[in-house]
Scaffold this motif. Structure first.
Motif, mmCIF file in Angstrom:
data_model
loop_
_atom_site.group_PDB
_atom_site.id
_atom_site.type_symbol
_atom_site.label_atom_id
_atom_site.label_comp_id
_atom_site.label_asym_id
_atom_site.label_seq_id
_atom_site.Cartn_x
_atom_site.Cartn_y
_atom_site.Cartn_z
ATOM 1 N N SER A 1 12.933 1.497 -6.238
ATOM 2 C CA SER A 1 12.093 3.197 -6.959
ATOM 3 C C SER A 1 13.144 4.320 -6.296
ATOM 4 N N GLU B 1 10.460 5.348 -11.133
ATOM 5 C CA GLU B 1 11.518 4.204 -11.094
ATOM 6 C C GLU B 1 12.576 3.437 -12.008
ATOM 7 N N VAL C 1 -4.628 4.793 -2.522
ATOM 8 C CA VAL C 1 -3.951 3.627 -3.347
ATOM 9 C C VAL C 1 -2.660 3.818 -2.848
ATOM 10 N N LEU C 2 -2.266 5.166 -3.978
ATOM 11 C CA LEU C 2 -0.642 6.130 -3.133
ATOM 12 C C LEU C 2 -0.258 6.267 -1.719
ATOM 13 N N GLU C 3 -1.047 6.650 -1.071
ATOM 14 C CA GLU C 3 -0.426 6.748 0.293
ATOM 15 C C GLU C 3 -0.848 6.058 1.506
ATOM 16 N N SER C 4 -2.055 5.568 1.340
ATOM 17 C CA SER C 4 -2.251 4.087 2.147
ATOM 18 C C SER C 4 -1.329 2.765 2.643
ATOM 19 N N GLY C 5 -0.831 2.642 1.482
ATOM 20 C CA GLY C 5 -0.058 1.221 0.876
ATOM 21 C C GLY C 5 -1.392 0.036 0.823
ATOM 22 N N LYS C 6 -2.162 0.341 0.675
ATOM 23 C CA LYS C 6 -3.441 -1.215 0.948
ATOM 24 C C LYS C 6 -3.540 -1.497 -0.794
ATOM 25 N N HIS C 7 -3.468 -2.833 -0.446
ATOM 26 C CA HIS C 7 -3.636 -2.795 -1.493
ATOM 27 C C HIS C 7 -5.606 -2.607 -2.258
#
Length: 279
Positions: free
Chosen positions: A3, A169, A226-232
C-alpha cells in the motif's frame, strides 16, 4: 501488493510535470495534483494534437503546447497519456531530448515497461500505472509498477502524486492486466449495476431521478463500508439479510441469475483482452 499509504515523501518544491496527451485522464490527474497543492499549475505542461483537449486542460491554468519534445524538455515527470497504438510513435519522437532527470509515467493500457524502456535512452526511469476513470472525481483506484531503472524514491514520489486522485497501491507489472480487468474496467460494471438497480426501482413505481440517486448512493455507501470497516463483503452482506426477509429473497434471485459468476467472467474477459493488447 504494498500500500502506498506506508510510503510518503514530500514532492519537491517547483517540481515540473508534463502530459503527452491531454485527454480526460490527464485533466483529472492535473486537477488532483493542483488542488492537493503538490504541483503548481504553472509547473504543468501538456501537449495534444487535438486543440479542444488543450482548451479543456488550459482551464486548469496549466501550460500547453503542440510540441511533445517541449513537454519532455520542461518536465521532471512525464506522463504518457496517449492511446496505446500511439505510444511507439510518441516515444521515438521524444527520445532524442530525454535526459537522466526525466521519469516517465505511462498510463497506456497494455503497453509493457520493457517496450517503453527499449524506445527510450538506456536506463531511463519508467513507471507504469493503471488508474481508472473515477480519477475525474478524485476517487481513482490506481496500481503502479516500477521499471528496471526506476529508483525507490521515484516510486514514493508517484505514490504520493497518485494519492491526490484516489487510492494508490504498488504491485508487480505481471498484476497490471488483472488490475485492468478489475478496477480499470470496473467502473463500467458499477455503472451497469446502478442503471439496472434504478430500472428495478422504476419498474416498481419510483420516479427515474429518485431511483437513480438512490441506486448510486447505495453503491457509494456500500463501497465505503467495505473500505472503512475492513470487514469481508460477505459478512457485510449477511448483516443486511434478515431471516425470511426482503434482502435474502433478492439475493436468491441474484444467485439463480448467476450474478457473481457473471462479474467474475467479466473481470476475466477484460484481463485476457488486456493481455492481448500488450502482446
Amino acid at each position: 501488493m504494498a500500500s502506498s499509504s506506508k510510503k510518503r515523501c514530500v514532492v519537491p518544491e517547483n517540481m515540473s510535470v508534463g502530459f503527452i496527451g491531454a485527454g480526460r485522464m490527464a485533466q483529472a490527474m492535473s486537477r488532483g495534483f493542483i488542488e492537493s497543492g503538490m504541483i503548481r499549475a504553472n509547473n504543468i505542461v501538456a501537449s495534444d494534437p487535438d486543440a479542444s483537449m488543450l482548451g479543456f486542460i488550459q482551464k486548469l491554468g496549466v501550460n500547453t503546447t503542440e510540441d511533445n519534445k517541449e513537454v519532455v524538455a520542461k518536465s521532471d515527470l512525464i506522463c504518457i497519456a496517449v492511446k496505446p497504438n500511439n505510444v511507439s510513435k510518441v516515444l521515438e519522437e521524444v527520445a532524442p531530448v530525454v535526459t537522466t532527470k526525466n521519469i516517465f509515467l505511462s498510463i497506456a493500457a497494455g503497453i509493457k515497461i520493457g517496450m517503453i524502456e527499449k524506445l527510450l535512452p538506456e536506463k531511463t526511469r519508467v513507471i507504469r500505472v493503471m488508474p481508472n476513470t473515477p480519477a475525474l472525481v478524485q476517487s481513482a483506484a490506481s496500481v503502479f509498477a516500477m521499471g528496471s531503472y526506476a529508483q525507490n524514491g521515484d516510486g514514493d514520489l508517484v505514490a504520493e502524486l497518485l494519492s491526490s486522485i484516489g487510492i494508490c497501491e504498488e504491485g508487480k507489472e505481471s498484476l497490471l492486466d488483472a488490475v485492468t480487468g478489475l478496477s480499470g474496467s470496473g467502473p463500467a460494471y458499477a455503472f451497469a449495476a446502478i442503471e439496472s438497480m434504478a430500472d428495478g426501482g422504476v419498474k416498481m413505481g419510483l420516479p427515474r431521478d429518485l431511483a437513480q440517486k438512490l441506486a448510486a448512493q447505495t453503491m457509494l455507501g456500500a463501497a465505503k463500508m467495505v473500505l472503512e470497516s475492513g470487514k469481508h463483503p460477505g459478512e457485510l452482506k449477511d448483516g443486511v439479510c434478515s431471516p425470511a426477509g426482503t434482502t435474502i429473497a433478492a439475493m436468491h434471485k441474484l444467485e439463480k441469475a448467476g450474478f457473481r459468476g457473471a462479474l467474475i467472467d467479466a473481470v476475466e474477459a477484460a484481463t485476457l483482452r488486456a493481455r492481448e493488447l500488450g502482446s
